[in-house]
Scaffold this motif. Structure first.
Motif, PDB file in Angstrom:
ATOM      1  N   LEU A   1       0.712   4.174  -2.778  1.00 44.47           N
ATOM      2  CA  LEU A   1       0.379   5.542  -2.391  1.00 44.47           C
ATOM      3  C   LEU A   1       1.465   6.514  -2.837  1.00 44.47           C
ATOM      4  O   LEU A   1       1.173   7.586  -3.378  1.00 44.47           O
TER       5      LEU A   1
ATOM      6  N   THR B   1       1.279   6.933  -6.579  1.00 49.46           N
ATOM      7  CA  THR B   1       0.109   7.738  -6.940  1.00 49.46           C
ATOM      8  C   THR B   1       0.374   9.211  -6.686  1.00 49.46           C
ATOM      9  O   THR B   1       0.069  10.066  -7.529  1.00 49.46           O
TER      10      THR B   1
ATOM     11  N   GLY C   1       0.797  -1.224   0.000  1.00 45.76           N
ATOM     12  CA  GLY C   1       0.000   0.000   0.000  1.00 45.76           C
ATOM     13  C   GLY C   1       0.825   1.268   0.000  1.00 45.76           C
ATOM     14  O   GLY C   1       0.498   2.228  -0.704  1.00 45.76           O
TER      15      GLY C   1
END
Length: 118
Positions: A33, A36, A29
């Protein structure tokens, strides 16, 4: 193991499952993140770079917009004359969609230039 809820084995399974999900969130994750956020940062800086790069072209077009509009009117007029001549000779191939798109684009350009100046 998760089907044994309420037992000590079920409690340990829930803890193991929570630990596994936590590790998964950290290992997978966080990089997702970070990627992104980096992509969004790159997109915004890319948009800024595009604006800066095209600003000079935009200014040059504004300086010559009347001549560009006159050239466009000439091309649309020539297309209209050719379309009319083809139809007088009996060359009818249906509705002249391409000519209508050209007239529409010319009208849109005329409206944009008029709005920009007022």
């Amino acid at each position: 193991m998760l089907q044994h809820n309420g037992t000590s084995a079920g409690d340990r399974a829930h803890i193991a499952h929570a630990a596994m999900i936590s590790l998964h969130a950290l290992c997978c994750g966080m990089p997702i993140l970070a990627l992104t956020l980096a992509a969004l940062s790159g997109a915004s800086s890319g948009a800024t770079a595009f604006f800066v790069a095209t600003h000079d072209l935009h200014e040059a077009l504004h300086a010559h917009e009347v001549w560009i509009l006159a050239g466009s009117a000439g091309l649309v007029g020539t297309g209209g004359v050719l379309e009319f001549a083809a139809r007088r000779q009996g060359l009818r191939h249906g509705f002249p969609w391409l000519f209508c798109v050209s007239v529409g684009c010319f009208a849109l350009n005329l409206a944009i230039i008029w709005l920009h100046r007022h």
